[in-house]
Design a protein around this motif. Structure first.
Motif: not given
Length: 358
Positions: A121-122, A125, A129, A140-141, A143, A155, A183, A211, A213, A215
């Motif tokens: 998952g990280l 992230c 990008q 971006g993402a 979380y 991270l 993130i 963003v 994404l 998660i």
């Protein structure tokens, strides 16, 4: 659209704007409800002026630019291409998934503790990008943590290792990306907070293009304490509602939704173990939340630790003698059941190419 319109936002000749106001037309809906001849009669404008007026109004209302049939056939536009995937930042893992994570639908990554779910998952992230040409989505993402503290220290390690991990990306491109600023971390320890997060804050970030994404780590934690054994029907309704909302966001914004899930032991009617994952690493476990949640998924991936050492399957010497992990495709409409080996080290998640892999 029926409320009074501020006509100054239209890129039109002031003479045309004045004619619209003089005709007491107050909304774009009124304009679209009239024929060209009616607009000429009401506004005393020429047919050419009316033509440009209708085109300007359509441009304001249309959110996305028009694509030609040739562009759709060639499948080259990154906003609509069905071939576009989100890279996992590793060619071996991308090859397993035929390019990466699909942009629409919910992808589940399930597995035991320490199997590498959060690590993947990280890494996603960071991958999201990168520009499109390097497997990212240029954004971006978000979380969402539902139980544990966000692993910010890990991270930062991955960010520092990006030039080494993504050797396929020019160094200057890596340096330009401000990974830490891309993130957004949210915390949702209960269903009400999670619903508020998804319907409000996440929607705003997606709508603004900040963003691409989302998660959720982990989806099972939200339901573990909220419902008892007698609340299965109510739990199923919540799962369906959340699944529908996540699907809606994914489809509307062409955004991958990654749900990290825990696993539970499974038993058949005779009390025997049920093997729930393919390959030599099969164990008597299954992702949590049952069939109701499974029906919400587009793709399910399973991570697990193996009893093999890297060296035993031909791992490169610099990997050392460590415990391997596997990433298995349990189901996906476009993929067969298959698996590959990977490791988690300081640089991140790296697949291992095995010549004898089946």
């Amino acid at each position: 659209m029926s409320q009074e319109m501020d006509w100054d936002q239209l890129d039109m000749n002031p003479r045309v704007i004045a004619a619209i106001r003089k005709a007491n037309i107050k909304s774009m809906k009124e304009i679209l409800n009239h024929s060209g001849a009616d607009l000429q009669r009401l506004t005393q404008l020429s047919s050419m002026d009316v033509h440009y007026l209708l085109r300007a109004v359509s441009g304001v209302l249309r959110k996305n630019s028009v694509l030609t049939a040739l562009q759709l056939f060639q499948d080259t536009d990154h906003r609509t291409s069905q071939r576009q995937k989100l890279s996992l930042g590793c060619p071996v893992l991308d090859n397993l998934l035929r390019g990466g994570i699909p942009l629409t639908g919910i992808t589940e990554i399930a597995g035991e503790s320490s199997a590498g779910k959060t690590q993947i998952g990280l890494q996603l992230c960071l991958s999201v990008q990168y520009p499109y040409k390097y497997g990212g989505l240029g954004s971006g993402a978000v979380y969402i943590c539902t139980e544990d503290v966000f692993p910010n220290k890990r991270l930062q390690q991955l960010i520092e290792q990006q030039p080494r991990l993504r050797a396929d990306v020019p160094h200057d491109v890596v340096q330009k990306i401000k990974f830490g600023n891309g993130i957004f971390v949210e915390h949702a320890a209960d269903l009400d907070t999670f619903q508020d997060c998804v319907t409000k804050r996440i929607h705003v970030l997606l709508a603004r293009g900040m963003v691409r994404l989302v998660i959720v780590d982990s989806i099972a934690a939200l339901f573990r304490c909220e419902f008892g054994a007698k609340d299965s029907v109510l739990r199923a309704k919540y799962l369906q509602a959340f699944g529908a909302k996540l699907h809606s966001l994914s489809s509307k914004f062409r955004t991958p939704i990654i749900c990290i899930n825990q696993v539970t032991d499974t038993m058949d009617e005779r009390g025997g173990a049920v093997q729930c994952s393919p390959g030599p690493t099969a164990k008597s476990i299954a992702p949590a939340l049952g069939i109701t949640w499974s029906n919400q998924l587009f793709m399910r991936l399973m991570t697990s630790r193996t009893s093999y050492l890297e060296e035993a399957i031909g791992g490169a010497p610099h990997h050392g003698r460590g415990v391997l992990r596997t990433l298995s495709v349990i189901f996906a409409p476009h993929l067969p059941q298959s698996l590959c080996y990977y490791t988690v080290n300081l640089e991140g998640v790296k697949g291992i190419k095995v010549e004898t892999q089946t």
